[in-house]
Scaffold this active site. Structure first.
Site, mmCIF file in Angstrom:
data_model
loop_
_atom_site.group_PDB
_atom_site.id
_atom_site.type_symbol
_atom_site.label_atom_id
_atom_site.label_comp_id
_atom_site.label_asym_id
_atom_site.label_seq_id
_atom_site.Cartn_x
_atom_site.Cartn_y
_atom_site.Cartn_z
ATOM 1 N N HIS A 71 -0.336 4.429 0.039
ATOM 2 C CA HIS A 71 -1.091 5.611 0.452
ATOM 3 C C HIS A 71 -0.625 6.125 1.798
ATOM 4 O O HIS A 71 -0.404 5.346 2.712
ATOM 5 C CB HIS A 71 -2.577 5.284 0.505
ATOM 6 C CG HIS A 71 -3.114 4.922 -0.848
ATOM 7 N ND1 HIS A 71 -3.037 3.654 -1.349
ATOM 8 C CD2 HIS A 71 -3.691 5.688 -1.807
ATOM 9 C CE1 HIS A 71 -3.558 3.637 -2.570
ATOM 10 N NE2 HIS A 71 -3.955 4.861 -2.875
ATOM 11 N N ASP A 83 0.853 -1.201 0.000
ATOM 12 C CA ASP A 83 0.000 0.000 0.000
ATOM 13 C C ASP A 83 0.882 1.242 0.000
ATOM 14 O O ASP A 83 1.760 1.383 0.848
ATOM 15 C CB ASP A 83 -0.905 -0.026 1.235
ATOM 16 C CG ASP A 83 -2.142 0.844 1.038
ATOM 17 O OD1 ASP A 83 -2.059 1.838 0.289
ATOM 18 O OD2 ASP A 83 -3.180 0.519 1.641
ATOM 19 N N SER A 122 -4.903 -4.605 0.721
ATOM 20 C CA SER A 122 -3.755 -4.721 1.631
ATOM 21 C C SER A 122 -4.182 -4.836 3.094
ATOM 22 O O SER A 122 -3.347 -4.875 3.991
ATOM 23 C CB SER A 122 -2.791 -3.550 1.435
ATOM 24 O OG SER A 122 -3.461 -2.336 1.655
#
Lengths: 224, 479
Positions: A115, A113, A166
């Site tokens: 982000h 991930d 995820s």
């Protein structure tokens, strides 16, 4: 003295880091947190008072306003930034007086991930509340989390993910911590768009919060 | 800033509708049931058949009269801070709709005959809600029937401070109501400068102006009080079933009434407004929230603003539903169509069930929908600052805009709409706050307003005078 500390608190609330801050039109040019903190140091006010009765008192009001839906995240962040400016000036004095923050948090977005907006928010908010935050960034492997916990011995591990794909990595990290026998030495917080309280309980996390301000509250609660 | 206008009709369409309206007025004419009015129109150049009371309007008379009319309409409140000025190209305003007979009890949710205390409650809510700018009446069952309009006016003058839209039962009642307006404003001159009421009269479709309505139009004109002409051609029964034909007929009826108003009292402010309903071909009822209603709202707004340059009223917030699921959809859809059409006054806040009932909960929800429509109506501002090149360059790849001054300043300037009763929180948080539905949240907001909101009372001498006018009216008019 208390007038000065109140002014520091007020400027934290207004997000006015220094005299050039644009957030309160009619106060442009007037001293902000930076100038006022300078003045407080010069006047010999104790570091503890400047932090607790000035900077943190202001941040406390900001947190309450956010909780009451009176202000928005960007406004909390500019306040946290203003507070950070004050803390930076106090840092040499803090080291001198041995007041270094003791609550260590390791934070990161799990593997797979990339982000980090939410994670960065939580990180900023925790720093604003006197946590010593070590941010491992994004796409962090389970091994790296374990290694860092062993080395840095934080009180809290905060795991973030945005992608549903995820989410299972949250459980992988928590399972690894259990396997290493570290679960009694650390509190684990999880968060991110797809994560719910129910899911957090299910995978064995100690804490969950819906947003960055609540995350700080939760972190404080976990350390009690 | 470019307003996000929706254009349903071409320039050619608009012209054709206008020309058809002129033909209707010139060839078919209108039934004007008022001798003095017919005389005035005859003197101005109209062809009049007094026996059949038919007036035929020459196109030049219509066009000249309409050209000379006011293009700005002021709906004044008790104090100037509540004034709204309707003007083409400016943001719209909104009002409730008058004439409902039932009220949805805020506490029990029961649908029942309205009482005067309900109007007090409703007035307090309207006073407090910032997106509702004017208030209409509620027909209450616990006051004298012949003077119910006067009693309602009394309540609205005392219990709230926004512009009042009121239709009088008769010319006699209107005289008492004007006396009340004068009592609040202090003088005829002040009333004319800031008329705190706009009156309503009716043209009955097709093409009929009743005597008492004309009396009321002429009286309001004398005082410079803005007057809305209620024209409700019901598509398929009181006007052609084709929407274009209904547009042409409604437009003709409005232009005819406007011409009379200008001939009688030049400068009398009249908004561009007609409100076609749609005939329910199963029951014969008039419908207001259908897709045809939505298109008519947009088309009338376009015709009024683009072709004639008037601020336009429309019934974008009327609905045929009684349950929230349907009223919300119809109001959002039709309100948006009117707003995008360029309409200036969205009518129907708080009103449900084809204007038969008023719901305080719906009013609070409507205030929210209006807030969203205002945001949409403001459109997308494009300039160097809003294009954000400098801030994007500062933030750079992988950065965040959240803590930037640019974000905070534009957030505070209203770039993003912030909901009051809609829930935008995710499920966990929503549950943690009590799993409240929209109606529950709106109800709580209404109760909160009612327990905290205060309306400054009128001065003692004015209140005394109003009371004595109402008493006088009851003595004269109640049998």
């Amino acid at each position: 003295m208390s007038d000065l500390l109140e002014a520091i608190a007020e400027n934290v609330i207004q997000g006015r880091g220094d005299k050039n801050s644009p957030f309160v039109k009619e106060k442009e040019g007037e001293p902000g947190v930076k100038e006022l903190t300078h003045q407080a140091i010069k006047e010999g006010i104790s570091v503890e008072d400047i932090i607790n009765k000035g900077l943190l008192a202001g941040m406390d009001v900001v947190g309450k306003k956010f909780k009451n839906d009176e202000i928005f995240i960007p406004e909390v962040l500019i306040s946290a930034e203003a507070l950070g400016i004050g803390m930076k000036l106090l840092k040499p004095l803090i080291v001198e007086s041995g007041l270094t923050p003791t609550n260590k948090v390791v934070i990161g977005t799990v593997k797979g991930d990339l982000h980090d907006i939410g994670k960065n928010l939580v990180s900023m908010m925790l720093q604003g509340s006197q946590f010593d935050v070590l941010d491992l960034g994004v796409d962090v492997s389970t091994e790296k989390f374990i290694k860092t916990i062993k080395q840095k011995k934080p009180q809290i591990l905060a795991l973030s993910c945005l992608l549903t794909s995820s989410m299972h990595e949250l459980k992988t990290v928590i399972d690894a911590i259990k396997k290493e026998g570290l679960q009694n030495k650390i509190k684990i917080m999880v968060g991110g768009a797809p994560v719910t309280k129910e899911y957090a309980n299910q995978i064995g996390a100690d804490g969950f919060a819906e947003d960055a301000v609540l995350a700080v509250e939760k972190a404080k609660e976990l350390l009690k | 800033m470019t307003k996000p206008y929706l254009r349903l009709l071409s320039e050619d369409d608009l012209k054709k509708i206008h020309e058809t309206s002129l033909r209707i007025l010139e060839n078919t004419g209108m039934l004007i049931d008022h001798k003095e009015a017919r005389n005035m129109l005859q003197e101005a150049g109209a062809k009049v058949d007094h026996k059949n009371k038919i007036v035929k309007f020459p196109p030049t008379l219509v066009e000249e009269s309409v050209n000379n009319m006011e293009r700005t309409i002021l709906h004044a409140g008790r104090e100037p801070e509540y004034d709204v000025e309707l003007k083409v190209g400016e943001d719209f305003a909104s009002r409730t709709a008058g004439g409902a007979t039932s009220y949805i009890d805020l506490k029990t949710g029961n649908y029942r005959r309205a009482r005067i205390t309900d109007l007090e409650e409703f007035a307090t809510l309207v006073d407090a809600l910032s997106n509702v700018n004017a208030i209409g009446t509620l027909h209450c069952g616990d006051i004298p029937e012949q003077t119910a309009d006067i009693h309602c006016m009394h309540t609205l003058l005392e219990k709230q401070r926004k512009n009042i839209v009121h239709n009088a039962f008769t010319i006699k009642n209107l005289e008492y109501m004007i006396e009340m307006m004068l009592a609040v404003r202090g003088s005829r001159e002040k009333l004319k400068q800031r008329p705190l009421v706009h009156t309503i009269i009716a043209v009955l479709s097709p093409l009929y102006m009743p005597e008492d309505d004309i009396d009321q139009l002429l009286l309001a004109g004398k005082y410079g009080i803005p007057t809305g002409i209620v024209i409700m051609p019901s598509v398929g029964s009181a006007s052609p079933i084709t929407l274009a034909g209904t547009l042409a007929q409604g437009n003709a009826e409005l232009l005819g009434a406007m011409t009379l108003a200008q001939v009688a009292n030049p400068g009398h402010p009249i908004p561009y407004f007609y409100e076609p309903t749609v005939t329910d071909m199963r029951s014969g009822d008039s419908l207001m929230g259908t897709p045809e209603s939505a298109m008519l709202c947009a088309a009338i707004a376009q015709l009024g603003t683009e072709f004639y340059g008037f601020p336009c009223n429309g019934i974008g917030f009327l609905t045929d539903g009684v349950i929230c699921e349907q009223t919300l959809f119809q109001k959002a859809c039709n309100g948006l169509m009117q707003c995008l059409g360029g309409g200036s006054l969205i009518i129907g806040a708080g009103v449900i069930d084809s204007v038969l009932a008023i719901s305080p909960i719906q009013l609070v929800i409507d205030d929210e929908i209006l807030g969203m429509l205002h945001r949409i109506s403001r459109g997308i501002e494009v300039n160097d600052d809003t294009l954000g090149l400098a801030i994007l360059d500062k933030v750079g790849p992988r950065g965040s805009f959240l803590a930037q001054a640019h974000t905070v300043l534009h957030l505070r300037a209203g770039e993003l709409y912030n909901p009051q009763v809609f829930n935008w929180e995710k499920r966990d948080k929503w549950i943690s706050k009590g799993s409240k539905g929209l109606e529950q949240r709106a109800k709580e907001k209404a109760l909160d307003i009612l327990s905290t909101h205060k309306v400054e009372p009128l001065p003692d001498d004015v209140r005394k005078e109003l009371k004595s006018i109402v008493k006088k009216a009851d003595e004269e008019l109640v049998s």
